[in-house]
Design an enzyme around this catalytic site. Sequence first.
Site, PDB file in Angstrom:
ATOM      1  N   LYS A  30      36.378  34.115  34.829  1.00  0.00           N
ATOM      2  CA  LYS A  30      35.852  34.970  33.760  1.00  0.00           C
ATOM      3  C   LYS A  30      35.347  36.260  34.391  1.00  0.00           C
ATOM      4  O   LYS A  30      34.464  36.251  35.235  1.00  0.00           O
ATOM      5  CB  LYS A  30      34.720  34.242  33.031  1.00  0.00           C
ATOM      6  N   LEU A  31      35.905  37.385  33.975  1.00  0.00           N
ATOM      7  CA  LEU A  31      35.629  38.657  34.623  1.00  0.00           C
ATOM      8  C   LEU A  31      34.441  39.364  33.983  1.00  0.00           C
ATOM      9  O   LEU A  31      34.246  39.301  32.762  1.00  0.00           O
ATOM     10  CB  LEU A  31      36.867  39.560  34.562  1.00  0.00           C
ATOM     11  N   ARG A  85      36.495  44.032  27.768  1.00  0.00           N
ATOM     12  CA  ARG A  85      37.763  43.607  27.169  1.00  0.00           C
ATOM     13  C   ARG A  85      38.518  44.839  26.684  1.00  0.00           C
ATOM     14  O   ARG A  85      37.976  45.705  26.006  1.00  0.00           O
ATOM     15  CB  ARG A  85      37.472  42.661  26.007  1.00  0.00           C
ATOM     16  N   GLU A 111      41.185  42.792  30.924  1.00  0.00           N
ATOM     17  CA  GLU A 111      39.797  43.161  31.197  1.00  0.00           C
ATOM     18  C   GLU A 111      39.781  44.370  32.123  1.00  0.00           C
ATOM     19  O   GLU A 111      40.441  44.369  33.173  1.00  0.00           O
ATOM     20  CB  GLU A 111      39.068  41.990  31.857  1.00  0.00           C
ATOM     21  N   PHE A 150      45.746  39.574  31.362  1.00  0.00           N
ATOM     22  CA  PHE A 150      45.931  38.131  31.236  1.00  0.00           C
ATOM     23  C   PHE A 150      46.811  37.740  30.060  1.00  0.00           C
ATOM     24  O   PHE A 150      47.041  36.565  29.825  1.00  0.00           O
ATOM     25  CB  PHE A 150      44.593  37.378  31.161  1.00  0.00           C
ATOM     26  N   LYS A 165      42.156  27.532  29.264  1.00  0.00           N
ATOM     27  CA  LYS A 165      43.066  27.882  28.188  1.00  0.00           C
ATOM     28  C   LYS A 165      44.158  26.830  28.030  1.00  0.00           C
ATOM     29  O   LYS A 165      44.593  26.205  29.005  1.00  0.00           O
ATOM     30  CB  LYS A 165      43.724  29.248  28.468  1.00  0.00           C
ATOM     31  N   LYS A 201      34.932  29.133  27.078  1.00  0.00           N
ATOM     32  CA  LYS A 201      34.141  29.639  28.199  1.00  0.00           C
ATOM     33  C   LYS A 201      33.458  28.482  28.926  1.00  0.00           C
ATOM     34  O   LYS A 201      33.014  27.524  28.298  1.00  0.00           O
ATOM     35  CB  LYS A 201      33.042  30.577  27.709  1.00  0.00           C
ATOM     36  N   LYS A 209      30.380  28.601  31.602  1.00  0.00           N
ATOM     37  CA  LYS A 209      29.459  29.437  32.363  1.00  0.00           C
ATOM     38  C   LYS A 209      28.530  28.571  33.206  1.00  0.00           C
ATOM     39  O   LYS A 209      28.098  27.514  32.756  1.00  0.00           O
ATOM     40  CB  LYS A 209      28.634  30.318  31.427  1.00  0.00           C
TER      41      LYS A 209
END
Length: 1011
Positions: A324-325, A329, A391, A431, A496, A513, A515
Amino acid sequence: MDSDGDSNESTNTNPRMEDDEPDLDEKYPNRPRNHSSTLPFHVLFQSLFNPLSEIKKKPAGAGPGPARKKVGPHGLSSANLNPVEKRRDVIERFISRWRTAVGDDIYPAFRLILPDKDRDRAMYGIKEKAIGKLLIRIMKIDKNSEDALNLLNWKLPGQTTTSSMAGDFAGRCYEVLSKRPMRTEVGDMTIEDVNEKLDQLSAASKEDQQLQILMEFYRRMNPEELMWLIRIILRQMKVGATERTFFDVWHPDAENLYSTSSSLRRVCWELHDPNIRLEAEDRGITLMQCFQPQLAQFQMHSLDRMVSRMKPTEDDPVFWIEEKLDGERMQLHMMSNDSVPGRRTFRFWSRKAKDYTYLYGNGIYDENGALTRYLKDAFADGVESLILDGEMITWDTEQDAIAPFGTLKTAAISEQRNPYSSTTRPLFRIFDILYLNGRDLTRYTLRDRRNALQKTIKPVHRRFEIHSYEEATGKTEVEEALRRVVEEASEGLVIKNPRSPYRLNERHDDWMKVKPEYMTEFGESLDVIVIGGYYGSGHRGGSLSSFLCGLRVDDTHSSQGGAATKCYSFCKVGGGFTAADYANIRHHTDGKWHEWNPKKPPTTYIELAGGDAQHERPDMWIKPEDSVVLCVKAASVAVSDMFRIGLTLRFPRFKRLRMDKDWKSALSVQEFLDLKANAEQERKEKEFNVDNSRKKRAKRDTKKPLVIAGNNANAEAQYVEPSGHIFDGLNFYITTDSNAPVKKSKAELEQLVKANGGKFFQTNHAAPNTICVADRRTVKAASLQKSGNVDIIRPSWILDCIRQNEIDGGLPNFLLPLEPRHIFFATEDKKEEIASSVDRFQDSYARNTTSDELREILKQMGKDDPFDISQHPEVARKLIERIQEKVNAGWEMPSGWLFKGLTILFAENDQVDDTESEETTQAHQPYRLHLARNTARFAGANVVNSPKSLSVTHIVVAPTSTSSDISSIRKSYSPESGKKVPHLVTVEWIEECWKQHTLLDEEGFQPPRGA
């Protein structure tokens, strides 16, 4: 920031791009026309905003009261409707009233009802504090009065205001405006009037312009109208109904059209008749038209449950893991220009539909583009149009790592101004691909789209790259990846489903997500002391919603010695609290809080970072002995100069209140440092290796492959390098890919080693004298580094050895000595040897330097020169005195000291302009003046380009200068100007001084006086 996040721009930096009326008529030939003027502005909040707000406040099942006994859409009394039906009832009645009284064009009203969805009006460039200052000026109240302070400090509870308005800026404005209204009854402004004035406000760039517009609103509106106007300006309505509810009531296809176009105007104008449905071809995304992207679903607490939501099958149990960058977006649209071969047009939009084309570029030849100028060869042959989802991040070229999100815009502007030389740059990580050569790909699976992406894009190193992913089948791989991102201080993960389509404007379980701060497997639970508090906004307004926490200073760290007397700031905690937690903290600290006074900080009890800057200064503070202890959990520890410890917690979250502990038994500075050291030791000893016995699942061929014109789908990319023997007898353990000077995967590096006689292994213990290689801090690299007895080199050494071997004609076993640029980590014994292989400018003694390296070396030569005596003024003064003594004794002046201490301005005609660069100035100078300038600089003079410099001692006049030019220069340095009058000389003075190796009298070289 989340990968599906967006920046919160408070200034209007994007040039406003509005269509004029004829263009709109052409674009929307069937646009609706209203038969009457728009409704008064007050109708909006009387019949829509206020009723919706009341429904929001009342619990489910509560009736609306006697005044609301109206019949709903299904013939039922409004009192019998649930909250969802009540909201729809209110909206339906407003829309029905609009159609009857005004017409079918509801766009003017929707712009005010859904201001955050209106992309046609630019940002206003003002936030709460700026509006507060303008209102103070409009109402002519003392800026030190209670009302003025309540406006400027709107998050704090007011002295005379109700506590319910704290944290609600518009509500606070209403309280202050109600005391001094220009009018008490509702005003006469229509919705169209308000829109016109808001258009003017969005275009106003100066405070006085904004003041005049708000002044007119103040004259023509009562306090309640102004309160709702301020909410519209701030785009913070919060009336309890989302845009989806409004869209659904307006037209059944409205939400779909907004998802594909991000245009509120299109929704209102193309779907004004509920009986006419959207055509099938208009339901998909369109090139050069912003859409609402798919978002990642919020994380569940169980990894098992998350993995099950990836819908694995027995035949295909795979899901994907992506990092996750921490960026913005961004969607990129590109189309070829049919009239000009090779020309391409680009458009960039953020998640919030903000147009960033002005920043990143509209074409390959856009000189102001921070990105597109590098994309000439970024697309495969045959690619005519596409839409990419990705991103935009900031890449730090010096650290060769992602920079924090907040630096993105600064990096883009720096890249615009100084291409190729900026140390930070925008990097677009792609992506997904959603559109290709006229075809909408959103209905294809993610796996199909990724295959198309790989064949479409030719990555540009550290500018335009495809975001990598790894395949997984269970939670074990997710845990391993999460440990890695915690170790590398990354943002998190996104998992995903590769079998899923792209879902516009949706959060779906296909993307989820993960985290670190939500996970229970990682991080330490720490007992910290509350030492400060910060007031919140919104529903947390008027009370402390987050807390500054500290560690007690023990005997070792206390500057006063003896028992601990204070706490050092350590972290801010604002997540994980329930209403009961806040109430419990308030109960135990009530009456013990003090307002923070920046002029008299409570240093006896609390010490912040930054000295007088007082980093992370709280609104309120509390003595440690009067406070409470919180148990917090975090993902990791991070270095930070914003807290007194020098360290802080990453993603701290409240776990529970420790009423069994007082402040003396909470964590101390030394205890924390010991805990940190122990945790690092345990992490080093614990193995985090992925099970390599399970081979990576081979990628499946797509059932319906997407073929790009000019691209051979069957062609396999081959890596061809000349074979050699330079690594004969050497063993390598390569842990990462190569980032610089060229991008090569770990597998490619291993093949290079093998092709040149070396062997590679998957552990550093598999063979003796193994050379460890890494280019970034992974878990494996960190483990090797922490052992302290292994040298880790970068892949660039392998590439340099191969390159130098080719240049030298294939000398057998010629290995380059290690240079500092080759070292990822070196032991103390090795550092001196490594440093001896380059000079002080990092130029190699054994390797041919590339043009890029030479450019960097020359740049460094002007920095921190230890032989530059300007860095040592006292030494310089004594040296000049000694030289002057020798010259007076008959010695010849050294050439490099001839003009030492002089500041010389070279004036060509009247073109001396401090806005011109030195290169531009020199380009217009005659050769003779140019040569004199270089002579003066070589002989020690300080050569300047601007006449504004107060230290100019000599002005050298160009041979082409006219008498009027000279007269103008003399006047600019007349005694009346206040400047010290310099010597005015011709270019011959420089030439003769140089020829005779001494400073000559300026009198003989003065230019003729002008009129």
